[in-house]
Design a protein around this motif. Structure first.
Motif, short mmCIF file in Angstrom:
data_model
loop_
_atom_site.label_atom_id
_atom_site.label_comp_id
_atom_site.label_asym_id
_atom_site.label_seq_id
_atom_site.Cartn_x
_atom_site.Cartn_y
_atom_site.Cartn_z
N LEU A 49 88.97 15.63 17.34
CA LEU A 49 89.10 17.06 17.62
C LEU A 49 90.01 17.79 16.65
O LEU A 49 90.65 17.18 15.81
CB LEU A 49 89.69 17.25 19.03
CG LEU A 49 88.95 16.61 20.18
CD1 LEU A 49 89.79 16.64 21.44
CD2 LEU A 49 87.63 17.32 20.41
N GLN A 77 82.05 13.28 17.23
CA GLN A 77 82.14 12.20 18.21
C GLN A 77 81.23 11.07 17.74
O GLN A 77 80.02 11.21 17.68
CB GLN A 77 81.72 12.66 19.60
CG GLN A 77 81.89 11.59 20.64
CD GLN A 77 81.71 12.12 22.06
OE1 GLN A 77 81.22 13.22 22.27
NE2 GLN A 77 82.12 11.33 23.03
N GLU A 161 90.83 12.34 20.36
CA GLU A 161 91.03 12.84 21.72
C GLU A 161 91.96 11.90 22.48
O GLU A 161 91.82 10.69 22.43
CB GLU A 161 89.68 12.91 22.43
CG GLU A 161 89.74 13.38 23.85
CD GLU A 161 88.38 13.37 24.50
OE1 GLU A 161 88.00 14.39 25.08
OE2 GLU A 161 87.68 12.34 24.42
N ASP A 165 94.01 15.69 26.40
CA ASP A 165 92.82 16.47 26.08
C ASP A 165 91.76 16.30 27.16
O ASP A 165 91.05 17.24 27.50
CB ASP A 165 92.24 16.03 24.73
CG ASP A 165 93.19 16.24 23.57
OD1 ASP A 165 93.93 17.24 23.58
OD2 ASP A 165 93.20 15.39 22.67
#
Length: 185
Positions: A49, A77, A161, A165
């Motif tokens: 992120l 991702q 992450e 988060d």
């Protein structure tokens, strides 16, 4: 005198063994095995992120012609296999593929978008929390009406992450004072 001479010879012999016995490795060849690449792929798995992309336009000698500053970059991702989801904003996600490769001891991440376009990144840093990538693409820079061959260099930094988060728990800090001072959390 005999013992003193014997000690001096022993010290000199020991120093010679240490000096000549230890050979430094001055080779620059780095080879990464498939096991190394699997480990790297395992570290890459997850959601990365808060992308920042600092982009510069450089001429063929590396001189900066334009500094575009920070521009938008996608969050990524990785599934740990070959699939990647690219988040260009909060509402838009694209399914693509990725592949890790190595050349001359460097690690490369090839990301292919659904429209078959792609970006090749060199992996600069990969830790459990930080992913730093760099990509270089050909670019034509115009100085007035004169085209100059150049390259666009993007330095992308992402963070993995973490539990905060996921759960959305944030730290709130309230500071009140009639004087100015620094507050760090």
């Amino acid at each position: 005198i005999y013992f003193r001479l014997k000690k001096i010879l022993l010290v000199l012999f020991s120093a010679a063994v240490v000096f000549f016995g230890c050979k430094k490795d001055v080779g620059t060849t780095v080879s990464l095995t498939s096991s190394d690449m699997a480990t790297i792929n395992g570290e890459l798995k997850g959601l990365w992120l808060f992308p920042t992309d600092n982009q510069q336009i450089q001429d063929t000698t590396g001189k900066t012609l334009a500094d575009n500053g920070y521009i938008a970059a996608p969050a990524m991702q990785f599934d740990g296999g070959s699939g990647v989801t690219l988040y260009t904003n909060l509402q838009t996600q694209q399914k693509g593929t990725y592949q890790l490769s190595t050349k001359n001891g460097f690690i490369y991440l090839d990301v292919t978008y659904p429209d078959s376009t792609g970006v090749t990144y060199q992996v600069l840093v990969l830790t459990s929390q930080t992913l730093k990538l760099i990509s270089t693409e050909p670019y034509v820079y115009y100085s007035g009406a004169t085209p100059i061959p150049a390259k666009s260099v993007s330095n992308v930094a992402l963070q993995k992450e973490n539990s905060a988060d996921v759960t959305g728990k944030l730290v709130n800090d309230f500071s009140a004072s009639d004087t100015t001072y620094s507050v760090n959390v």
